[in-house]
Scaffold this motif. Structure first.
Motif, PDB file in Angstrom:
ATOM      1  N   MET A 141      -2.003 -18.158 -16.208  1.00  5.04           N
ATOM      2  CA  MET A 141      -2.317 -17.837 -14.817  1.00  5.04           C
ATOM      3  C   MET A 141      -3.030 -19.015 -14.164  1.00  5.04           C
ATOM      4  O   MET A 141      -3.978 -19.535 -14.709  1.00  5.04           O
ATOM      5  N   ASN A 142      -2.550 -19.461 -12.999  1.00  6.96           N
ATOM      6  CA  ASN A 142      -3.230 -20.580 -12.377  1.00  6.96           C
ATOM      7  C   ASN A 142      -4.465 -20.117 -11.634  1.00  6.96           C
ATOM      8  O   ASN A 142      -4.740 -18.936 -11.529  1.00  6.96           O
ATOM      9  N   LYS A 143      -5.227 -21.069 -11.090  1.00  7.00           N
ATOM     10  CA  LYS A 143      -6.520 -20.721 -10.508  1.00  7.00           C
ATOM     11  C   LYS A 143      -6.361 -19.897  -9.240  1.00  7.00           C
ATOM     12  O   LYS A 143      -7.304 -19.238  -8.817  1.00  7.00           O
ATOM     13  N   HIS A 144      -5.185 -19.928  -8.614  1.00  5.84           N
ATOM     14  CA  HIS A 144      -4.976 -19.156  -7.404  1.00  5.84           C
ATOM     15  C   HIS A 144      -4.452 -17.751  -7.715  1.00  5.84           C
ATOM     16  O   HIS A 144      -4.224 -16.959  -6.812  1.00  5.84           O
ATOM     17  N   SER A 145      -4.232 -17.457  -9.006  1.00  7.11           N
ATOM     18  CA  SER A 145      -3.664 -16.166  -9.354  1.00  7.11           C
ATOM     19  C   SER A 145      -4.605 -15.040  -8.978  1.00  7.11           C
ATOM     20  O   SER A 145      -5.788 -15.090  -9.212  1.00  7.11           O
ATOM     21  N   SER A 146      -4.055 -14.001  -8.377  1.00 10.23           N
ATOM     22  CA  SER A 146      -4.866 -12.840  -8.018  1.00 10.23           C
ATOM     23  C   SER A 146      -4.193 -11.587  -8.557  1.00 10.23           C
ATOM     24  O   SER A 146      -3.905 -10.661  -7.827  1.00 10.23           O
ATOM     25  N   SER A 147      -3.908 -11.591  -9.856  1.00  7.64           N
ATOM     26  CA  SER A 147      -3.229 -10.463 -10.476  1.00  7.64           C
ATOM     27  C   SER A 147      -3.997  -9.186 -10.214  1.00  7.64           C
ATOM     28  O   SER A 147      -5.122  -9.011 -10.654  1.00  7.64           O
ATOM     29  N   VAL A 148      -3.368  -8.273  -9.471  1.00  9.95           N
ATOM     30  CA  VAL A 148      -4.044  -7.015  -9.168  1.00  9.95           C
ATOM     31  C   VAL A 148      -4.256  -6.211 -10.437  1.00  9.95           C
ATOM     32  O   VAL A 148      -5.239  -5.497 -10.572  1.00  9.95           O
ATOM     33  N   LEU A 149      -3.351  -6.323 -11.400  1.00 15.85           N
ATOM     34  CA  LEU A 149      -3.536  -5.604 -12.654  1.00 15.85           C
ATOM     35  C   LEU A 149      -4.797  -6.058 -13.348  1.00 15.85           C
ATOM     36  O   LEU A 149      -5.633  -5.238 -13.763  1.00 15.85           O
ATOM     37  N   THR A 150      -4.974  -7.375 -13.487  1.00 17.78           N
ATOM     38  CA  THR A 150      -6.181  -7.891 -14.124  1.00 17.78           C
ATOM     39  C   THR A 150      -7.416  -7.421 -13.390  1.00 17.78           C
ATOM     40  O   THR A 150      -8.409  -7.019 -14.000  1.00 17.78           O
ATOM     41  N   LEU A 151      -7.349  -7.437 -12.072  1.00 26.40           N
ATOM     42  CA  LEU A 151      -8.483  -7.023 -11.260  1.00 26.40           C
ATOM     43  C   LEU A 151      -8.817  -5.560 -11.485  1.00 26.40           C
ATOM     44  O   LEU A 151      -9.969  -5.182 -11.689  1.00 26.40           O
ATOM     45  N   LEU A 152      -7.796  -4.699 -11.478  1.00 20.58           N
ATOM     46  CA  LEU A 152      -8.054  -3.276 -11.658  1.00 20.58           C
ATOM     47  C   LEU A 152      -8.585  -2.975 -13.047  1.00 20.58           C
ATOM     48  O   LEU A 152      -9.508  -2.186 -13.217  1.00 20.58           O
ATOM     49  N   PHE A 212      -1.895   6.743  -6.894  1.00 22.50           N
ATOM     50  CA  PHE A 212      -1.557   5.317  -6.874  1.00 22.50           C
ATOM     51  C   PHE A 212      -1.141   4.874  -8.274  1.00 22.50           C
ATOM     52  O   PHE A 212      -1.789   5.214  -9.276  1.00 22.50           O
ATOM     53  N   THR A 213      -0.056   4.096  -8.357  1.00 23.24           N
ATOM     54  CA  THR A 213       0.427   3.553  -9.625  1.00 23.24           C
ATOM     55  C   THR A 213       0.806   2.095  -9.415  1.00 23.24           C
ATOM     56  O   THR A 213       1.353   1.735  -8.376  1.00 23.24           O
ATOM     57  N   MET A 214       0.496   1.259 -10.412  1.00 24.55           N
ATOM     58  CA  MET A 214       0.891  -0.143 -10.334  1.00 24.55           C
ATOM     59  C   MET A 214       1.428  -0.598 -11.675  1.00 24.55           C
ATOM     60  O   MET A 214       0.891  -0.223 -12.733  1.00 24.55           O
ATOM     61  N   ILE A 215       2.472  -1.423 -11.645  1.00 21.67           N
ATOM     62  CA  ILE A 215       3.066  -1.974 -12.861  1.00 21.67           C
ATOM     63  C   ILE A 215       3.217  -3.477 -12.680  1.00 21.67           C
ATOM     64  O   ILE A 215       3.736  -3.934 -11.658  1.00 21.67           O
ATOM     65  N   THR A 216       2.751  -4.248 -13.654  1.00 23.09           N
ATOM     66  CA  THR A 216       3.000  -5.685 -13.672  1.00 23.09           C
ATOM     67  C   THR A 216       2.951  -6.171 -15.106  1.00 23.09           C
ATOM     68  O   THR A 216       2.131  -5.704 -15.906  1.00 23.09           O
ATOM     69  N   GLU A 217       3.853  -7.070 -15.454  1.00 22.13           N
ATOM     70  CA  GLU A 217       3.974  -7.611 -16.809  1.00 22.13           C
ATOM     71  C   GLU A 217       4.057  -6.496 -17.852  1.00 22.13           C
ATOM     72  O   GLU A 217       3.516  -6.590 -18.950  1.00 22.13           O
ATOM     73  N   GLY A 218       4.735  -5.393 -17.485  1.00 22.42           N
ATOM     74  CA  GLY A 218       4.923  -4.298 -18.418  1.00 22.42           C
ATOM     75  C   GLY A 218       3.737  -3.369 -18.580  1.00 22.42           C
ATOM     76  O   GLY A 218       3.820  -2.381 -19.312  1.00 22.42           O
ATOM     77  N   GLU A 219       2.632  -3.654 -17.914  1.00 26.29           N
ATOM     78  CA  GLU A 219       1.444  -2.819 -17.997  1.00 26.29           C
ATOM     79  C   GLU A 219       1.411  -1.848 -16.826  1.00 26.29           C
ATOM     80  O   GLU A 219       1.688  -2.210 -15.684  1.00 26.29           O
TER      81      GLU A 219
END
Length: 400
Positions: free
Chosen positions: A1-12, A305-312
């Motif tokens: 993940m680069n420094k600008h990444s704002s993965s909502v999954l990671t955040l949640l 609310f449901t979110m899916i990213t990178e299989g998670e």
């Protein structure tokens, strides 16, 4: 993940772990050190590019630690280092230490976390004649040996079932003490600060507190910041008084959540009326700006609310964190410009926190959304956000 990444999954996941885990941060703030300016950051991954950016702006790494499932990186000005290098390795970095010693570097930090040893070495430090040692037991005998040879404790670390000790000669450090204890050594700290000692290390390692106290040749003053969440505002206030971070620790309490009777002053969370929008309900897919991570979000008519990213998968029906059921809901308000959205976390039917955001429909089936970075931050005022989070561009793929 680069420094600008704002993965909502990671955040949640980060927010969820903070809100259902129990523990406390303990930060040592020091007045009278050579530090003149400071930055800190907490990240799920080592922020390699951000460290390079700090170096480009004349900041040096002063502390790296792994606390509460996060890397905490502190960069400072005024340390006197002329060059720095850092390495992360799965195995203890003995070869890297040897190679950098040969080119004039000295160990200034060493830590272990998330399966990695992280080594920081610097030129221009006060340290000479360094040695390191590892052992399966706490290295009390090796500490005495280092002291007898005129070396001070620079760092104690623990990882992969081994203790690591770094000792060094220094003209600025005089007497030292160390203590280990199962409970936070509050009285020990207070007594020794009154005797003229200063905290040079305070960390929770291998299920125990490790405290190193030192006497310096110059005057220093210290205070503690203790908080369940990372104490952002308290740090800023301390900086205004010229107190800077010199140690970061976190003690996690192993607590199993159990349902409790709802007090008379507590009501079960119920989404307000008109908190959904027909234009939003359905499944959306897209990615954050300057990133390649695909994100899928579903907004149900019943506020789920449901979110899916990178299989998670985060949220949705029967969602659990550490065997604790958590329901994630959403609320929208389209009466404002930009529109407002709240991601609401509930445990046992009670609201435990919410993450605020903004969104705009930018086409028939397109939407731009920006969420605050954590529960403590206010709602973003616009889509240009200085915190580093990037808007998410979404396209509707199914309707409900």
């Amino acid at each position: 993940m680069n420094k600008h990444s704002s993965s909502v999954l990671t955040l949640l996941l980060l927010i969820l772990s903070v809100n259902i885990s129990f523990g406390q941060y303990h930060l040592v703030m020091t007045y009278g050190s050579d530090i003149t300016a400071q930055k800190w950051k907490t990240r799920t991954e080592l922020p390699k590019e951000e460290i390079n950016d700090d170096w480009d702006n004349n900041y040096s790494l002063s502390s790296i630690s792994f606390n509460n499932d996060l890397w905490t990186v502190v960069s400072s000005k005024g340390l006197g280092y002329t060059l720095q290098a850092w390495r992360s390795r799965v195995d203890f970095p003995e070869n890297e230490i040897r190679e950098l010693w040969e080119t004039g570097y000295a160990i200034t930090d060493l830590t272990y976390g998330n399966g990695l040893w992280v080594l920081v070495m610097s030129k221009g430090s006060e340290y000479t004649g360094q040695k390191w040692a590892t052992s399966s037991e706490f290295p009390k005998d090796k500490i005495k040996e280092f002291w007898d040879d005129g070396r001070s404790i620079i760092k104690i670390a623990y990882g992969q079932g081994k203790w690591a000790l770094v000792g060094s000669k220094s003209d600025n450090i005089g007497l030292q003490k160390w203590r280990t204890s199962e409970t936070f050594p509050k009285e020990e700290i207070e007594e020794n600060l009154a005797l003229g000692y200063y905290i040079t290390q305070l960390e929770y390692l291998n299920d125990q507190w490790v405290l190193v106290l030192s006497k310096y040749t110059d005057y220093r003053s210290q205070k503690m910041l203790t908080s369940e969440a990372f104490p952002k505002e308290e740090i800023r206030k301390s900086w205004d008084s010229k107190y800077y971070i010199t140690s970061v620790a976190y003690e996690r309490e192993n607590v199993t959540l159990e349902p409790e009777p709802i007090a008379e002053t507590t009501t079960t969370y119920t989404p307000p009326k008109n908190s959904t929008n027909p234009r939003m309900t359905g499944t959306w897919s897209g990615k954050s700006l300057e990133d390649t991570e695909e994100i899928e979000m579903t907004f149900d008519e019943d506020n789920l609310f449901t979110m899916i990213t990178e299989g998670e998968v985060v949220g949705g029906k029967n969602f659990k964190i550490e065997d604790t059921e958590m329901v994630i809901l959403y609320e929208v308000n389209t009466a404002t410009i930009p529109h407002q959205i709240d991601i609401v976390f509930t445990i046992f039917g009670i609201e435990s926190g919410r993450m605020k955001g903004i969104f705009e429909f930018i086409g028939k089936n397109e939407m731009m959304m920006l969420l605050s970075e954590d529960l403590e931050e206010p709602r973003p005022k616009g889509f240009t956000n200085k915190s580093g989070a990037k808007p998410v561009m979404l396209k509707k793929i199914t309707s409900k």
